[in-house]
Design a protein around this motif. Structure first.
Motif, PDB file in Angstrom:
ATOM      1  N   MET A   1       0.858  -1.164   0.000  1.00  0.00           N
ATOM      2  CA  MET A   1       0.000   0.000   0.000  1.00  0.00           C
ATOM      3  C   MET A   1       0.904   1.228   0.000  1.00  0.00           C
ATOM      4  O   MET A   1       1.865   1.296   0.754  1.00  0.00           O
ATOM      5  N   HIS A   2       0.519   2.178  -0.830  1.00  0.00           N
ATOM      6  CA  HIS A   2       1.299   3.404  -0.905  1.00  0.00           C
ATOM      7  C   HIS A   2       1.163   4.226   0.366  1.00  0.00           C
ATOM      8  O   HIS A   2       0.069   4.412   0.891  1.00  0.00           O
ATOM      9  N   GLY A   3       2.293   4.724   0.812  1.00  0.00           N
ATOM     10  CA  GLY A   3       2.323   5.533   2.017  1.00  0.00           C
ATOM     11  C   GLY A   3       1.451   6.761   1.925  1.00  0.00           C
ATOM     12  O   GLY A   3       0.900   7.220   2.935  1.00  0.00           O
ATOM     13  N   VAL A   4       1.303   7.300   0.712  1.00  0.00           N
ATOM     14  CA  VAL A   4       0.481   8.501   0.556  1.00  0.00           C
ATOM     15  C   VAL A   4      -0.965   8.229   1.002  1.00  0.00           C
ATOM     16  O   VAL A   4      -1.607   9.101   1.590  1.00  0.00           O
ATOM     17  N   ILE A   5      -1.459   7.026   0.767  1.00  0.00           N
ATOM     18  CA  ILE A   5      -2.829   6.679   1.182  1.00  0.00           C
ATOM     19  C   ILE A   5      -2.889   6.544   2.704  1.00  0.00           C
ATOM     20  O   ILE A   5      -3.792   7.090   3.353  1.00  0.00           O
ATOM     21  N   LEU A  31      -0.157  -1.435  15.364  1.00  0.00           N
ATOM     22  CA  LEU A  31       0.753  -0.585  14.589  1.00  0.00           C
ATOM     23  C   LEU A  31       1.033   0.734  15.302  1.00  0.00           C
ATOM     24  O   LEU A  31       1.277   1.759  14.665  1.00  0.00           O
ATOM     25  N   ALA A  32       1.004   0.706  16.627  1.00  0.00           N
ATOM     26  CA  ALA A  32       1.110   1.937  17.424  1.00  0.00           C
ATOM     27  C   ALA A  32       2.371   2.741  17.134  1.00  0.00           C
ATOM     28  O   ALA A  32       2.341   3.966  17.178  1.00  0.00           O
ATOM     29  N   ASP A  33       3.460   2.087  16.829  1.00  0.00           N
ATOM     30  CA  ASP A  33       4.722   2.802  16.610  1.00  0.00           C
ATOM     31  C   ASP A  33       4.996   3.125  15.147  1.00  0.00           C
ATOM     32  O   ASP A  33       6.027   3.733  14.829  1.00  0.00           O
ATOM     33  N   GLN A  34       4.106   2.738  14.258  1.00  0.00           N
ATOM     34  CA  GLN A  34       4.333   2.936  12.822  1.00  0.00           C
ATOM     35  C   GLN A  34       4.012   4.379  12.422  1.00  0.00           C
ATOM     36  O   GLN A  34       2.956   4.895  12.752  1.00  0.00           O
ATOM     37  N   VAL A  35       4.932   4.986  11.704  1.00  0.00           N
ATOM     38  CA  VAL A  35       4.719   6.319  11.133  1.00  0.00           C
ATOM     39  C   VAL A  35       4.648   6.128   9.619  1.00  0.00           C
ATOM     40  O   VAL A  35       5.506   5.476   9.026  1.00  0.00           O
ATOM     41  N   TYR A  36       3.619   6.697   8.997  1.00  0.00           N
ATOM     42  CA  TYR A  36       3.432   6.547   7.555  1.00  0.00           C
ATOM     43  C   TYR A  36       3.866   7.814   6.837  1.00  0.00           C
ATOM     44  O   TYR A  36       3.422   8.902   7.186  1.00  0.00           O
ATOM     45  N   VAL A  37       4.723   7.649   5.862  1.00  0.00           N
ATOM     46  CA  VAL A  37       5.191   8.778   5.061  1.00  0.00           C
ATOM     47  C   VAL A  37       4.785   8.540   3.608  1.00  0.00           C
ATOM     48  O   VAL A  37       4.758   7.401   3.138  1.00  0.00           O
ATOM     49  N   PRO A  38       4.470   9.602   2.884  1.00  0.00           N
ATOM     50  CA  PRO A  38       3.950   9.462   1.520  1.00  0.00           C
ATOM     51  C   PRO A  38       4.894   8.798   0.520  1.00  0.00           C
ATOM     52  O   PRO A  38       4.440   8.260  -0.473  1.00  0.00           O
ATOM     53  N   VAL A  39       6.169   8.807   0.772  1.00  0.00           N
ATOM     54  CA  VAL A  39       7.123   8.322  -0.236  1.00  0.00           C
ATOM     55  C   VAL A  39       7.530   6.867  -0.070  1.00  0.00           C
ATOM     56  O   VAL A  39       8.370   6.379  -0.806  1.00  0.00           O
ATOM     57  N   LEU A  41       6.405   2.566   0.658  1.00  0.00           N
ATOM     58  CA  LEU A  41       5.393   1.531   0.478  1.00  0.00           C
ATOM     59  C   LEU A  41       5.284   0.736   1.771  1.00  0.00           C
ATOM     60  O   LEU A  41       6.273   0.535   2.472  1.00  0.00           O
ATOM     61  N   TYR A  42       4.067   0.265   2.066  1.00  0.00           N
ATOM     62  CA  TYR A  42       3.810  -0.485   3.284  1.00  0.00           C
ATOM     63  C   TYR A  42       2.989  -1.728   2.931  1.00  0.00           C
ATOM     64  O   TYR A  42       2.318  -1.765   1.892  1.00  0.00           O
ATOM     65  N   PRO A  43       2.997  -2.725   3.794  1.00  0.00           N
ATOM     66  CA  PRO A  43       2.199  -3.926   3.525  1.00  0.00           C
ATOM     67  C   PRO A  43       0.708  -3.584   3.419  1.00  0.00           C
ATOM     68  O   PRO A  43       0.202  -2.748   4.176  1.00  0.00           O
ATOM     69  N   ASP A  44       0.012  -4.257   2.499  1.00  0.00           N
ATOM     70  CA  ASP A  44      -1.438  -4.061   2.362  1.00  0.00           C
ATOM     71  C   ASP A  44      -2.154  -4.336   3.679  1.00  0.00           C
ATOM     72  O   ASP A  44      -3.168  -3.725   3.987  1.00  0.00           O
ATOM     73  N   GLY A  45      -1.602  -5.251   4.453  1.00  0.00           N
ATOM     74  CA  GLY A  45      -2.212  -5.606   5.729  1.00  0.00           C
ATOM     75  C   GLY A  45      -2.321  -4.436   6.690  1.00  0.00           C
ATOM     76  O   GLY A  45      -3.224  -4.415   7.538  1.00  0.00           O
ATOM     77  N   MET A  47      -3.171  -1.346   5.903  1.00  0.00           N
ATOM     78  CA  MET A  47      -4.420  -0.651   5.553  1.00  0.00           C
ATOM     79  C   MET A  47      -5.618  -1.445   6.058  1.00  0.00           C
ATOM     80  O   MET A  47      -6.536  -0.885   6.652  1.00  0.00           O
ATOM     81  N   ASP A  48      -5.604  -2.756   5.824  1.00  0.00           N
ATOM     82  CA  ASP A  48      -6.711  -3.604   6.278  1.00  0.00           C
ATOM     83  C   ASP A  48      -6.896  -3.516   7.794  1.00  0.00           C
ATOM     84  O   ASP A  48      -8.024  -3.354   8.283  1.00  0.00           O
ATOM     85  N   ALA A  49      -5.794  -3.618   8.525  1.00  0.00           N
ATOM     86  CA  ALA A  49      -5.864  -3.585   9.985  1.00  0.00           C
ATOM     87  C   ALA A  49      -6.330  -2.223  10.490  1.00  0.00           C
ATOM     88  O   ALA A  49      -7.148  -2.131  11.419  1.00  0.00           O
ATOM     89  N   LEU A  50      -5.840  -1.158   9.872  1.00  0.00           N
ATOM     90  CA  LEU A  50      -6.232   0.191  10.302  1.00  0.00           C
ATOM     91  C   LEU A  50      -7.698   0.473   9.989  1.00  0.00           C
ATOM     92  O   LEU A  50      -8.404   1.068  10.806  1.00  0.00           O
ATOM     93  N   VAL A  51      -8.163   0.051   8.831  1.00  0.00           N
ATOM     94  CA  VAL A  51      -9.573   0.271   8.488  1.00  0.00           C
ATOM     95  C   VAL A  51     -10.471  -0.516   9.440  1.00  0.00           C
ATOM     96  O   VAL A  51     -11.476   0.005   9.930  1.00  0.00           O
TER      97      VAL A  51
END
Length: 188
Positions: A1-5, A31-39, A41-45, A47-51
């Protein structure tokens, strides 16, 4: 999953539901310690877990949450990638060209091996578009919200005339209505 999303999902959740909502969802998703940056890529999982966690946190159904996010995220994304979008485009032009001119270019820039959703758009009649979405991620509600977001960004509305969801795919037909016409129709 793209970080921008994922980056914008955080902004959406904080803006709509407050910072505690996002923090709680991130913790619930593991994913408490995960920081997402737009540039990146992250595992699709992620996004699924956060949603799923945001669903619990907000009491919104997954599709309602994804559709609201899809509508919300379009203005920041268009502004971010404005250089790829001709100035003379309207909602129709954007949607008819989004797959080849915008979506695939942006995705492929970050990951040539990416498997992004396929978005197929064709015009059935003036201002009436058939939009097909296919993806292993099954986030078609996000795509429908994005269509509403595109229309709104260009000062129009998208009226859904048909909606045919399926497993990993969705087909919908929308009529694009200029804002002035929509306002005058609702006054009647």
């Amino acid at each position: 999953m793209h970080g921008v999303i994922l980056y914008h999902l955080r902004q959406f959740a904080v803006e709509r539901f407050g910072p505690d909502c996002w923090d709680n969802a991130q913790a619930a998703a593991g994913l408490a310690d995960q920081v997402y940056v737009p540039v990146r890529l992250y595992p699709d999982g992620d996004m699924d877990a956060l949603v799923a966690a945001l669903e619990d946190e907000t009491a919104l159904h997954r599709n309602d949450l994804l559709e609201a996010f899809g509508k919300w995220v379009i203005p920041p994304l268009i502004n971010m990638y404005r250089a790829l979008i001709p100035r003379h485009w309207n909602a129709r032009d954007f949607l008819l060209n989004v797959e080849e001119q915008v979506h695939q270019k942006v995705v492929r820039l970050k990951d040539p091996e990416a498997r992004p959703p396929r978005i197929e758009v064709r015009e059935l009649a003036p201002g009436v578009l058939e939009i097909g979405y296919r993806s292993h991620r099954d986030m078609s509600a996000l795509a429908l919200g994005a269509v509403h977001g595109v229309a709104g960004y260009f000062g129009e509305a998208a009226e859904v005339m048909e909606d045919a969801p399926g497993e990993g795919q969705r087909r919908f037909v929308v009529r694009l209505v200029p804002a002035q016409r929509k306002a005058s129709l609702s006054a009647v």
